[in-house]
Design a protein around this motif. Structure first.
Motif, PDB file in Angstrom:
ATOM      1  N   ALA A   1      58.219  53.765  24.445  1.00 29.48           N
ATOM      2  CA  ALA A   1      58.203  54.611  25.645  1.00 29.48           C
ATOM      3  C   ALA A   1      57.569  55.959  25.342  1.00 29.48           C
ATOM      4  O   ALA A   1      56.778  56.481  26.136  1.00 29.48           O
ATOM      5  CB  ALA A   1      59.617  54.787  26.196  1.00 29.48           C
ATOM      6  N   ARG A   2      57.900  56.517  24.192  1.00 30.45           N
ATOM      7  CA  ARG A   2      57.296  57.811  23.822  1.00 30.45           C
ATOM      8  C   ARG A   2      55.793  57.656  23.652  1.00 30.45           C
ATOM      9  O   ARG A   2      54.999  58.508  24.057  1.00 30.45           O
ATOM     10  CB  ARG A   2      57.931  58.362  22.539  1.00 30.45           C
ATOM     11  CG  ARG A   2      59.316  58.911  22.750  1.00 30.45           C
ATOM     12  CD  ARG A   2      59.880  59.502  21.457  1.00 30.45           C
ATOM     13  NE  ARG A   2      61.311  59.302  21.461  1.00 30.45           N
ATOM     14  CZ  ARG A   2      61.980  58.456  20.676  1.00 30.45           C
ATOM     15  NH1 ARG A   2      61.363  57.749  19.765  1.00 30.45           N
ATOM     16  NH2 ARG A   2      63.289  58.329  20.786  1.00 30.45           N
TER      17      ARG A   2
ATOM     18  N   ARG B   1      50.258  58.524  26.025  1.00 31.32           N
ATOM     19  CA  ARG B   1      49.016  58.009  26.611  1.00 31.32           C
ATOM     20  C   ARG B   1      48.856  58.446  28.054  1.00 31.32           C
ATOM     21  O   ARG B   1      47.769  58.786  28.502  1.00 31.32           O
ATOM     22  CB  ARG B   1      48.993  56.482  26.537  1.00 31.32           C
ATOM     23  CG  ARG B   1      48.541  55.993  25.183  1.00 31.32           C
ATOM     24  CD  ARG B   1      48.717  54.489  25.051  1.00 31.32           C
ATOM     25  NE  ARG B   1      48.208  53.985  23.800  1.00 31.32           N
ATOM     26  CZ  ARG B   1      48.652  54.328  22.586  1.00 31.32           C
ATOM     27  NH1 ARG B   1      49.629  55.208  22.469  1.00 31.32           N
ATOM     28  NH2 ARG B   1      48.121  53.806  21.504  1.00 31.32           N
ATOM     29  N   MET B   2      49.980  58.449  28.774  1.00 29.85           N
ATOM     30  CA  MET B   2      49.905  58.866  30.171  1.00 29.85           C
ATOM     31  C   MET B   2      49.516  60.349  30.268  1.00 29.85           C
ATOM     32  O   MET B   2      48.787  60.764  31.169  1.00 29.85           O
ATOM     33  CB  MET B   2      51.250  58.597  30.864  1.00 29.85           C
ATOM     34  CG  MET B   2      51.473  57.110  31.121  1.00 29.85           C
ATOM     35  SD  MET B   2      53.193  56.638  31.456  1.00 29.85           S
ATOM     36  CE  MET B   2      53.372  57.144  33.126  1.00 29.85           C
TER      37      MET B   2
ATOM     38  N   ARG C   1      49.229  50.407  34.844  1.00 31.35           N
ATOM     39  CA  ARG C   1      48.211  49.411  34.498  1.00 31.35           C
ATOM     40  C   ARG C   1      48.342  48.969  33.045  1.00 31.35           C
ATOM     41  O   ARG C   1      48.101  47.814  32.710  1.00 31.35           O
ATOM     42  CB  ARG C   1      46.811  49.945  34.754  1.00 31.35           C
ATOM     43  CG  ARG C   1      46.524  50.114  36.241  1.00 31.35           C
ATOM     44  CD  ARG C   1      45.102  50.562  36.488  1.00 31.35           C
ATOM     45  NE  ARG C   1      44.170  49.485  36.187  1.00 31.35           N
ATOM     46  CZ  ARG C   1      42.862  49.651  36.112  1.00 31.35           C
ATOM     47  NH1 ARG C   1      42.328  50.854  36.281  1.00 31.35           N
ATOM     48  NH2 ARG C   1      42.065  48.639  35.848  1.00 31.35           N
ATOM     49  N   ARG C   2      48.753  49.888  32.186  1.00 29.66           N
ATOM     50  CA  ARG C   2      48.949  49.507  30.784  1.00 29.66           C
ATOM     51  C   ARG C   2      50.047  48.462  30.649  1.00 29.66           C
ATOM     52  O   ARG C   2      50.047  47.654  29.735  1.00 29.66           O
ATOM     53  CB  ARG C   2      49.326  50.729  29.938  1.00 29.66           C
ATOM     54  CG  ARG C   2      48.112  51.521  29.525  1.00 29.66           C
ATOM     55  CD  ARG C   2      48.455  52.518  28.410  1.00 29.66           C
ATOM     56  NE  ARG C   2      47.214  52.915  27.755  1.00 29.66           N
ATOM     57  CZ  ARG C   2      46.732  52.327  26.666  1.00 29.66           C
ATOM     58  NH1 ARG C   2      47.384  51.337  26.101  1.00 29.66           N
ATOM     59  NH2 ARG C   2      45.600  52.732  26.144  1.00 29.66           N
TER      60      ARG C   2
ATOM     61  N   MET D   1      60.874  59.138  30.209  1.00 34.27           N
ATOM     62  CA  MET D   1      61.768  58.355  31.058  1.00 34.27           C
ATOM     63  C   MET D   1      60.982  57.463  32.011  1.00 34.27           C
ATOM     64  O   MET D   1      61.359  56.326  32.265  1.00 34.27           O
ATOM     65  CB  MET D   1      62.712  59.273  31.859  1.00 34.27           C
ATOM     66  CG  MET D   1      63.797  59.921  31.016  1.00 34.27           C
ATOM     67  SD  MET D   1      64.724  58.734  29.998  1.00 34.27           S
ATOM     68  CE  MET D   1      65.757  57.961  31.242  1.00 34.27           C
ATOM     69  N   VAL D   2      59.884  57.980  32.538  1.00 36.55           N
ATOM     70  CA  VAL D   2      59.047  57.146  33.412  1.00 36.55           C
ATOM     71  C   VAL D   2      58.516  55.954  32.614  1.00 36.55           C
ATOM     72  O   VAL D   2      58.518  54.812  33.084  1.00 36.55           O
ATOM     73  CB  VAL D   2      57.886  57.960  34.017  1.00 36.55           C
ATOM     74  CG1 VAL D   2      56.943  57.049  34.787  1.00 36.55           C
ATOM     75  CG2 VAL D   2      58.428  59.050  34.933  1.00 36.55           C
ATOM     76  N   ALA D   3      58.088  56.221  31.389  1.00 34.46           N
ATOM     77  CA  ALA D   3      57.573  55.146  30.537  1.00 34.46           C
ATOM     78  C   ALA D   3      58.663  54.117  30.232  1.00 34.46           C
ATOM     79  O   ALA D   3      58.416  52.909  30.254  1.00 34.46           O
ATOM     80  CB  ALA D   3      57.028  55.739  29.238  1.00 34.46           C
TER      81      ALA D   3
END
Lengths: 121, 488
Positions: A25-26, A31-32, A49-50, A106-108
């Protein structure tokens, strides 16, 4: 073609909380942040998309943007938690605050736990 | 349990096979068109109420038992030294077994013509019922009037893994649902924040049958047994990572499930529904499981009754946890305690040193569980089943000339006991021949035992089925008779 065989609360707890998944997630959050997008929606599209290859529709995107905003507010109010979440020494992107990095993590974490991400079609 | 019409079934299977891909080729819309009108399919997908697969459901008829606690003594406890005394066997101790008895028999380890082995241990008549129970189990002797001892169990398998899988799933190969999975499939769970089927393991090793013994087979995976560990984190990853508060975790699960619901609406795949429920239950378990595991909150006399050792992974702790679980609505709790495999190859697995040790590890807590349930007024509704996957031979194994006393695997006769949950207390059922080799009275096959357990939980074992590969499977395969004679 078969669904993921395990669809249990134990599996949920693993993909939500296991350090290996948090590390992923990190990484995804980084990347985001680095993808070149200027808006939250843009970063979300990149992360989405990833995970599932397709673009999010308007409803999905909007839900994830709300999530980001909610988490950003939470972590701006709790700097200690933000630091603990992103494990400061792993470093994030220059220009992103600790709170922003935590919120994107958290979004990841959410993106990596979507049914669509977990299930291989 | 599948109430879908053939059209709905077809639609459900189509969505699994990537409806979108088919539609992309233009074939999908044709196929759908022939099976279901556009309007009907849209209505079905939208209108389908979100059903929680673990929502409580009624059984076929009024049950006697609301929950089962299965004390699975993995490795196969020696019935001839614990529950089935054989005076004639004792008289002929040391003599070679008459060859006609073992003619054509396949043994796990025994070679040649083994010698008969009387029990080096004693038995006593117990309680008002006069039940005969081995002196290695003094605490079980105290509950003689509460238990039904079945001495006529028999199975088809004589090796651990297939036998354990067989006892649990009705078939010796992995791939079928275990009894716990069948029951939670049939009943859902009364526990809103705990799994309906929990597994607790103690002893030197895990059961040989592996996770298949508490697996879900072809049933939806949500019915699988959930293993709780009595050391360390009770459930792996029940705690949030650093920096993730309960509120943050709640918010992320809300987002995950909202997005999953959007996908569910598009695809109608019931597995997504299960995933939504799993995440909700995972969240609730984050607080319910730590609370459940806090056995320190139990009064001192309860700890003394069971003989618990807080902080360690003991059978006694697990028995207490089992009681707490059924109090909180879990339907099927299965305890595995390994170490009963008394072949007699050394003093680690013989009848003189090892068997008494296993008894010491389990006797007090097993009896305590029955006593505790009775004290709390719960025994009528909780069925306790004690036993292993097969029995042990009336002959001394003497593997490679071992000087230690031990018995090989024996599928033809073994003992189990049941208490509570609608079973007649203080009785014995079934009998073996004078050497304890075969059953001669009231044989009880694994399928019969399982049919009976399902019956006590309110199910006709022939009607609790699931369609898989075109066949309606059930726990008892095509066999099984309910033991009405032992029902209260």
């Amino acid at each position: 073609m078969s669904r993921e065989p395990t669809n249990t609360p134990l599996q949920a707890l693993t993909t939500l909380n296991d350090e290996a998944f948090m590390r992923a997630a990190r990484g995804l959050a980084r990347r985001m942040l680095e993808c070149g997008a200027k808006t939250a929606a843009g970063r979300i599209e990149h992360g989405f998309r990833r995970c599932v290859v397709r673009r999010p529709d308007a409803e999905e995107s909007s839900r994830l943007v709300s999530l980001y905003r909610e988490e950003l507010e939470r972590y701006e109010a709790d700097g200690e938690a933000a630091k603990a979440l992103i494990k400061q020494d792993e470093g994030y992107v220059d220009g992103a605050t600790v709170a922003e990095s935590a919120a994107w993590t958290m979004v990841a974490n959410v993106l990596l736990n979507l049914d669509e991400t977990i299930t291989k079609e | 349990m599948d109430n879908l019409t053939p059209e709905q079934l077809a639609l459900r299977d189509l969505t699994r096979r990537s409806l979108l891909k088919m539609a992309g080729y233009g074939i999908g819309s044709l196929a759908l068109g022939s099976m279901l009108s556009e309007e009907a399919s849209a209505k079905w997908l939208d209108g389908q109420k979100r059903t929680d697969p673990m929502a409580p459901k009624p059984p076929h008829f009024a049950p006697k038992a609301k929950a089962v606690i299965n004390l699975f003594m993995a490795g196969a406890p020696s019935q001839l030294d614990l529950f089935d005394p054989k005076p004639v066997l004792q008289e002929h101790d040391g003599e070679p077994i008459p060859e006609e008895i073992i003619q054509g028999e396949r043994f796990a380890f025994i070679k040649g013509v083994p010698k008969l082995l009387g029990s080096p241990h004693t038995f006593s008549k117990c309680g008002e019922s006069g039940q005969v129970i081995g002196d290695l189990l003094p605490h079980t002797q105290e509950i003689a009037d509460d238990i039904c001892i079945i001495r006529s169990m028999h199975t088809d398998q004589f090796n651990h893994a297939p036998a354990q899988i067989f006892m649990n799933t009705g078939h010796q190969l992995p791939g079928r649902p275990s009894i716990g999975a069948w029951l939670t499939y049939g009943l859902g769970s009364e526990a809103y924040d705990l799994p309906g089927f929990v597994v607790l393991i103690s002893g030197d090793n895990s059961p040989d049958g592996g996770k298949a013994v508490y697996g879900c087979g072809f049933l939806p995976s949500v019915y699988q047994g959930v293993e709780f560990r009595s050391q360390g984190d009770p459930v792996l990853f029940v705690s949030n990572p650093d920096g993730v508060s309960d509120a943050a975790r709640r918010s992320s699960i809300d987002a995950i499930n909202d997005l999953n619901r959007m996908r569910l609406k598009r695809l109608g795949d019931p597995e997504i529904d299960t995933r939504i429920s799993s995440y909700e239950l995972a969240y609730r378990m984050q607080s319910s499981v730590p609370e459940l595991m806090e056995i320190d909150t139990e009064p001192q006399e309860v700890h003394e009754l069971y003989g618990t050792t807080p902080g360690e992974a003991t059978f006694a702790n697990n028995c207490l946890l089992a009681r707490r679980l059924v109090e909180r609505g879990t339907r099927f709790v299965q305890l595995y305690h390994w170490g009963w495999d008394s072949h007699g190859t050394s003093d680690y697995d013989d009848l003189i040193t090892s068997l008494p040790l296993r008894c010491k590890q389990t006797d007090q807590a097993a009896a305590a569980l029955v006593k505790d349930l009775k004290r709390m007024g719960m025994l009528d509704e909780v069925l306790v089943v004690w036993g292993g996957e097969f029995g042990r031979t009336p002959m001394n194994e003497e593997r490679n000339g071992s000087k230690f006393k031990g018995r090989d695997h024996h599928p033809h006769a073994f003992s189990v006991w049941m208490a509570g949950g609608g079973v007649k207390p203080g009785v014995a059922y079934g009998a073996t021949d004078e050497l304890g080799y075969s059953v001669v009275e009231n044989p009880v096959h694994i399928h019969d035992l399982n049919a009976t357990i399902l019956h006590l939980m309110g199910f006709d074992h022939t009607r609790l089925t699931y369609r898989h590969l075109g066949r309606d499977f059930r726990l008892t395969d095509v066999y099984g008779n309910v033991l009405h004679d032992i029902l209260a």
